[in-house]
Design a protein around this motif. Sequence first.
Motif, short mmCIF file in Angstrom:
data_model
loop_
_atom_site.label_atom_id
_atom_site.label_comp_id
_atom_site.label_asym_id
_atom_site.label_seq_id
_atom_site.Cartn_x
_atom_site.Cartn_y
_atom_site.Cartn_z
N GLU A 114 7.10 -6.15 -3.29
CA GLU A 114 5.98 -5.67 -4.11
C GLU A 114 4.69 -6.27 -3.57
O GLU A 114 4.66 -7.41 -3.14
CB GLU A 114 6.17 -6.10 -5.56
N MET A 115 3.64 -5.47 -3.60
CA MET A 115 2.34 -5.96 -3.17
C MET A 115 1.41 -5.86 -4.38
O MET A 115 1.26 -4.79 -4.95
CB MET A 115 1.85 -5.09 -2.02
N ALA A 116 0.82 -7.00 -4.77
CA ALA A 116 0.05 -7.05 -6.02
C ALA A 116 -1.03 -5.98 -6.06
O ALA A 116 -1.79 -5.80 -5.11
CB ALA A 116 -0.57 -8.43 -6.18
N MET A 117 -1.05 -5.24 -7.18
CA MET A 117 -2.10 -4.24 -7.39
C MET A 117 -3.30 -4.95 -8.01
O MET A 117 -3.19 -6.05 -8.54
CB MET A 117 -1.60 -3.15 -8.35
N ALA A 118 -4.46 -4.31 -7.94
CA ALA A 118 -5.65 -4.84 -8.60
C ALA A 118 -5.34 -5.05 -10.08
O ALA A 118 -4.55 -4.31 -10.66
CB ALA A 118 -6.81 -3.86 -8.43
N PRO A 119 -5.97 -6.06 -10.72
CA PRO A 119 -5.63 -6.37 -12.13
C PRO A 119 -5.82 -5.18 -13.07
O PRO A 119 -5.06 -5.02 -14.03
CB PRO A 119 -6.61 -7.50 -12.49
N ASP A 120 -6.82 -4.33 -12.79
CA ASP A 120 -7.08 -3.22 -13.71
C ASP A 120 -6.48 -1.90 -13.18
O ASP A 120 -6.88 -0.82 -13.61
CB ASP A 120 -8.60 -3.04 -13.88
N ALA A 121 -5.50 -1.99 -12.24
CA ALA A 121 -5.01 -0.78 -11.57
C ALA A 121 -4.42 0.25 -12.54
O ALA A 121 -4.72 1.44 -12.45
CB ALA A 121 -3.98 -1.16 -10.51
N LEU A 122 -3.61 -0.25 -13.49
CA LEU A 122 -2.98 0.70 -14.42
C LEU A 122 -4.02 1.39 -15.28
O LEU A 122 -4.02 2.62 -15.41
CB LEU A 122 -1.93 -0.03 -15.29
N SER A 123 -4.96 0.60 -15.86
CA SER A 123 -5.95 1.23 -16.74
C SER A 123 -6.87 2.15 -15.93
O SER A 123 -7.29 3.21 -16.42
CB SER A 123 -6.75 0.18 -17.50
N ALA A 124 -7.17 1.76 -14.68
CA ALA A 124 -8.01 2.62 -13.84
C ALA A 124 -7.30 3.95 -13.56
O ALA A 124 -7.92 5.02 -13.57
CB ALA A 124 -8.34 1.92 -12.53
N THR A 125 -5.98 3.88 -13.30
CA THR A 125 -5.24 5.11 -13.02
C THR A 125 -5.15 5.99 -14.27
O THR A 125 -5.31 7.21 -14.19
CB THR A 125 -3.83 4.77 -12.49
N LEU A 126 -4.92 5.33 -15.42
CA LEU A 126 -4.86 6.11 -16.66
C LEU A 126 -6.21 6.75 -16.95
O LEU A 126 -6.27 7.92 -17.38
CB LEU A 126 -4.43 5.21 -17.83
N ALA A 127 -7.28 6.02 -16.67
CA ALA A 127 -8.62 6.58 -16.89
C ALA A 127 -8.83 7.80 -16.00
O ALA A 127 -9.46 8.78 -16.39
CB ALA A 127 -9.68 5.52 -16.60
N ARG A 128 -8.24 7.74 -14.81
CA ARG A 128 -8.36 8.83 -13.85
C ARG A 128 -7.71 10.12 -14.37
O ARG A 128 -8.21 11.21 -14.14
CB ARG A 128 -7.63 8.41 -12.57
N VAL A 129 -6.59 9.98 -15.05
CA VAL A 129 -5.84 11.18 -15.45
C VAL A 129 -6.08 11.60 -16.89
O VAL A 129 -5.81 12.74 -17.26
CB VAL A 129 -4.32 11.00 -15.23
N ARG A 130 -6.58 10.66 -17.73
CA ARG A 130 -6.81 11.01 -19.13
C ARG A 130 -7.85 12.11 -19.22
O ARG A 130 -8.87 12.06 -18.55
CB ARG A 130 -7.33 9.78 -19.89
N GLY A 131 -7.58 13.08 -20.05
CA GLY A 131 -8.58 14.12 -20.24
C GLY A 131 -8.54 15.21 -19.18
O GLY A 131 -9.19 16.22 -19.31
#
Lengths: 190, 221
Positions: B57-74
């Motif tokens: 595993e290679m560490a993702m940015a701390p906000d990676a999940l919320s950033a990705t969710l923000a990308r797809v929400r809406g």
Amino acid sequence: MSDLKPATGSERMTQLLSVMKAAPDEVAFAELFRFYAPRLKSYMRKLGAAEDIAEELAQEAMAMVWRKAHLFDSDKAGAGTWIFAIARNLRIDAFRRQKRPEVELDDPTLMPDDPLSPEAELDYGQQARAVRAALATLPSEQATIVHLSFFEDKPHAEIAEQLGIPLGTVKSRMRLAFQRFRKALGEPVS
Amino acid sequence: MITHHPSEELIAAYAAGSLDEANALALATHLTLCPACRREAAAYEALGASLIEELPEMAMAPDALSATLARVRGETPAMATIGASQLSRHAPASQIMLPAPLRHYVGGDVDTDKWRTLGPGIQHMPLVAADGVTARLLRIAPGRSVFDHSHGGTELTLVLNGSYRSQGQRFVRGDLEMADESIQHRPVAGTEDVCICLAVTDAPLRFGNWIGRLMQPFIGI
């Protein structure tokens, strides 16, 4: 590599993706993300992407998992296989700026699977397990070639050059590895 | 009935994503027509999945999940690609149906005005040129033979309509012939119908007769 965790893990992932197929689900997505995103980042890094590009591609691949979840069909592939295909196509697009010609399952010219063929006996979960088991027992020189063929965007001639072995040796190791996979899948060894 | 298939090396390279675009187009087209090879490709994709699942595993940015969710929400859910019902309205059954991967490159079915004449009874339609590899459609009149040629590199030929004979074997829709420099290749189209195939070459063809050699610089194959 040989313990059972990856197997149970990947079946869990397939269940989670099936949940998302039914309806967008942030809890299921978060668990998929935690498992796959750091590995997809690793995949992109191995193929030569810089840290920030690998991060961006891993996030974009997971965003595509969200967007396409309604198309997932657990009869056709496990979650890992499906997500691998998304990540692979994304990196072909990003690194080579080429389109990826793909089979389309709703294509009227698609020849349907023959349900009676003996190869169709393994379901996709069994197939993935058989492939994983065969991979774990591969002699290291064959495993190296298999890894390079998936993680280096290079033709076999360049892989041979990199390893300092003749092209024929790369091809014969590849062929031996394929024979093991075919055997594991219960297919005739050619 | 398909009896000529791509090598497993090619199928694996297609699944791994290391094939150039022109060869990948030939593979995607063959896989559309051949359930057995499609299954084999799926097995190699499962292998790719296993390899990825075993990567560190290679560490993702701390906000990676919320950033990705923000990308797809809406976002509105992606529309399915062109469905079968839409296609059938545009493509009468009498037409030669190209598999979807090819249709995207041709921009429709084979009855377009993009064909260019190569010689008597032979036309071509270039589709892809990438990484030094070229894919083109060939249309050969019934009973016609393609110039005598051999290959500097390798050539894949995939039949889409009609048939041809080469090296004492018959090739029909879905069949994929792999030829290399050792083969002097003089395919002859079947007499039953016009032969349409996809040809992928990774080096200029070498023509065995003077007329072919003469024409080569002009037709660019």
